[in-house]
Scaffold this active site. Structure first.
Site, mmCIF file in Angstrom:
data_model
loop_
_atom_site.group_PDB
_atom_site.id
_atom_site.type_symbol
_atom_site.label_atom_id
_atom_site.label_comp_id
_atom_site.label_asym_id
_atom_site.label_seq_id
_atom_site.Cartn_x
_atom_site.Cartn_y
_atom_site.Cartn_z
ATOM 1 N N HIS A 34 0.885 -1.287 -0.056
ATOM 2 C CA HIS A 34 -0.014 -0.127 0.082
ATOM 3 C C HIS A 34 0.838 1.385 0.048
ATOM 4 C CE1 HIS A 34 -3.565 -2.414 2.205
ATOM 5 N NE2 HIS A 34 -3.167 -2.811 1.056
HETATM 6 C C1 FAD Z 1 -0.185 -7.669 -4.710
HETATM 7 C C2 FAD Z 1 -1.065 -6.313 -4.325
HETATM 8 C C3 FAD Z 1 -2.201 -6.466 -3.441
HETATM 9 C C4 FAD Z 1 -2.978 -5.614 -3.148
HETATM 10 N N1 FAD Z 1 -4.176 -5.741 -2.380
HETATM 11 C C5 FAD Z 1 -4.850 -4.901 -2.158
HETATM 12 C C6 FAD Z 1 -6.294 -5.155 -1.156
HETATM 13 O O1 FAD Z 1 -6.570 -6.385 -0.866
HETATM 14 N N2 FAD Z 1 -7.154 -4.185 -0.909
HETATM 15 C C7 FAD Z 1 -6.606 -2.710 -1.282
HETATM 16 O O2 FAD Z 1 -7.463 -1.986 -0.823
HETATM 17 N N3 FAD Z 1 -5.686 -2.578 -1.968
HETATM 18 C C8 FAD Z 1 -4.613 -3.656 -2.281
HETATM 19 N N4 FAD Z 1 -3.413 -3.196 -3.160
HETATM 20 C C9 FAD Z 1 -3.109 -1.734 -3.380
HETATM 21 C C10 FAD Z 1 -3.923 -1.290 -4.402
HETATM 22 O O3 FAD Z 1 -3.992 -2.100 -5.509
HETATM 23 C C11 FAD Z 1 -3.187 0.136 -4.807
HETATM 24 O O4 FAD Z 1 -3.117 1.104 -3.876
HETATM 25 C C12 FAD Z 1 -3.747 0.740 -5.898
HETATM 26 O O5 FAD Z 1 -4.065 0.009 -7.113
HETATM 27 C C13 FAD Z 1 -3.116 2.162 -6.342
HETATM 28 O O6 FAD Z 1 -3.451 2.441 -7.515
HETATM 29 P P1 FAD Z 1 -2.929 3.438 -8.335
HETATM 30 O O7 FAD Z 1 -3.636 4.051 -9.464
HETATM 31 O O8 FAD Z 1 -1.993 4.619 -7.382
HETATM 32 O O9 FAD Z 1 -1.597 2.633 -9.042
HETATM 33 P P2 FAD Z 1 -1.523 1.660 -9.911
HETATM 34 O O10 FAD Z 1 -2.979 0.867 -9.788
HETATM 35 O O11 FAD Z 1 -0.256 0.670 -9.406
HETATM 36 O O12 FAD Z 1 -1.818 1.900 -11.438
HETATM 37 C C14 FAD Z 1 -0.655 2.592 -11.949
HETATM 38 C C15 FAD Z 1 -0.462 2.089 -13.236
HETATM 39 O O13 FAD Z 1 0.323 2.790 -14.131
HETATM 40 C C16 FAD Z 1 1.168 2.243 -15.015
HETATM 41 N N5 FAD Z 1 2.328 2.722 -15.156
HETATM 42 C C17 FAD Z 1 3.496 2.663 -14.232
HETATM 43 N N6 FAD Z 1 4.447 3.397 -14.819
HETATM 44 C C18 FAD Z 1 3.998 3.753 -15.987
HETATM 45 C C19 FAD Z 1 4.934 4.527 -17.242
HETATM 46 N N7 FAD Z 1 6.031 5.073 -17.114
HETATM 47 N N8 FAD Z 1 4.032 4.735 -18.442
HETATM 48 C C20 FAD Z 1 2.791 4.187 -18.666
HETATM 49 N N9 FAD Z 1 2.213 3.426 -17.527
HETATM 50 C C21 FAD Z 1 2.840 3.184 -16.349
HETATM 51 C C22 FAD Z 1 1.494 0.780 -14.177
HETATM 52 O O14 FAD Z 1 1.590 -0.224 -15.160
HETATM 53 C C23 FAD Z 1 -0.068 0.671 -13.725
HETATM 54 O O15 FAD Z 1 -1.086 -0.072 -14.374
HETATM 55 C C24 FAD Z 1 -2.801 -4.073 -3.410
HETATM 56 C C25 FAD Z 1 -1.555 -3.926 -4.184
HETATM 57 C C26 FAD Z 1 -0.644 -5.142 -4.601
HETATM 58 C C27 FAD Z 1 0.358 -4.966 -5.438
#
Ligand code: FAD
Length: 367
Positions: free
Chosen positions: A280
């Protein structure tokens, strides 16, 4: 595979597009309205720093032309947890690898909606104040997750490698539990005091960033997790857990042999040897007023001192919520989309008004 490398800025503040790499080729995309970074806590801070927005000394050390001195990549916070396989049971629960992998379990689930496949994995979650005597722990400081299995439940097939358990810890603590029914009670540190950082390795967008989470560098985090262990010990002694023959896993954590098993020193050593991320991470593009030197984006999620450049993902959270963060990330995304939409709707209206009303007013002044 398209990977955004850096934001294109005119006059050092107005975002007008992104540079990306696709199959090794570098291209550019122009944005008609705004550039929205949503690459996550690691990805968005990396892109901003590659674009010249980050800590001055760090960017200068990598010879990246500085556009803005901002604390990008700092304030990294993450939920961490401990307690894998901390409890052993003298009864076999229906949730074990053999049962889950069996055809009858699949059929039970498909036809009757029953059996081990109905388990969410984590059977119960509690959110607790571990120390009511501390007025600073106003929000709950621990989340306790009860899971009727552990790292040893698959005999090292999966979790051993995915969570990065070392060979020494695996052999000394988990391997001998093969065939034993275990349970994991995971106290998750909800508001860690330890903060880490994300830095660039170099100026190459293909290089992985350096992530230093600095877990447990603040002793108060170890103390809070220790209170979580005390809570687990209380739970083990409840009639419900005793009816399952629950007791503490008696294996000594490798590296903690010098401490008396079950003493405070032992558990604090155990915590330092078996603490895992809950995945997280937040905080590396912290939201806050411009007057806050630790903030990167304002309350409209725009990067300070820039124009048309937004960050909308988990990285903008100033601190962690008291629970799993995905719902909060979805809320940020919804709110961010609304902010951007509202801004452009307002801008269009202002432009529209100018076009319609200005000539009328001007014509009134004509003698
Ligand atoms: C294994 C795991 C289990 C989890 N379990 C839970 C849970 O049970 N409950 C919960 O509430 N949360 C959970 N989380 C946390 C939750 O998934 C994240 O907090 C959330 O997805 C974050 O969202 P975000 O949009 O900030 O980033 P992300 O979901 O990481 O999205 C970022 C996106 O940007 C893309 N990206 C990165 N760099 C680049 C670039 N340079 N160019 C183009 N694209 C790029 C990535 O590929 C990704 O698709 C978990 C996370 C993980 C890794």
């Amino acid at each position: 595979m398209v990977a955004g490398s850096r934001v294109l800025l005119s006059d050092k503040y107005e975002a007008y597009g992104v540079q990306y790499r696709r199959f090794g080729h570098v291209g550019r995309v122009r944005a008609r309205k705004a550039v929205i970074l949503c690459a996550g806590t690691v990805g968005s801070s990396k892109i901003l720093m590659l674009s010249g927005m980050g800590p001055k000394h760090h960017l200068q050390s990598l010879k990246i032309p500085l556009i803005q001195d901002l604390p990008v990549g700092q304030n990294l916070q993450d939920h961490v947890t401990t307690g894998l396989d901390i409890v052993i049971l003298n009864q076999t629960l229906p949730l074990n690898v053999a049962n889950i992998a069996s055809l009858s379990s699949a059929l039970d689930y498909l036809f009757y909606g029953t059996g081990p496949w109905t388990s969410p994995g984590c059977e119960a979650v509690a959110v607790v104040h571990s120390d009511l005597s501390d007025p600073q722990t106003d929000p709950p400081d621990l989340q306790l997750m009860a899971i009727p299995s552990g790292a040893s439940s698959d005999d090292g097939a999966h979790l051993y490698t995915t969570v990065g358990i070392t060979d020494k810890v695996w052999q000394g603590y988990f391997a001998t539990l093969s065939g034993q029914q275990v349970a994991s009670f995971l106290p998750v540190l909800l508001h860690p005091k330890s903060k880490g950082e994300i830095l660039l390795r170099d100026g190459d967008p293909n290089s992985l960033p350096l992530i230093n989470p600095r877990y447990l560098t603040d002793q108060r985090d170890v103390d809070t997790l220790y209170r979580g262990i005390l809570l687990i010990k209380k739970l083990i002694n409840t009639p419900a857990m005793q009816s399952l023959g629950a007791s503490l896993n008696p294996n000594i954590m490798p590296g903690c042999e010098q401490f008396l098993f079950d003493s405070e020193d032992y558990w604090k050593c155990y915590i330092r040897h078996l603490t895992l991320t809950a995945y997280h991470p937040v905080g590396t593009c912290k939201m806050g007023p411009k007057s806050d030197p630790s903030s990167v984006v304002d309350f409209d999620l725009r990067v300070h001192n820039s124009h048309h450049l937004y960050v909308i993902d988990a990285s903008i959270m100033p601190s962690l919520p008291s629970g799993n963060i995905n719902a909060a990330v979805v809320m940020i995304a919804e709110k961010g989309a609304e902010i951007v939409e509202r801004y452009w709707a307002h801008k269009a209206m202002v432009c529209h008004q100018r076009e319609v009303f200005l000539p009328t007013k001007v014509s009134l002044k004509v003698p």
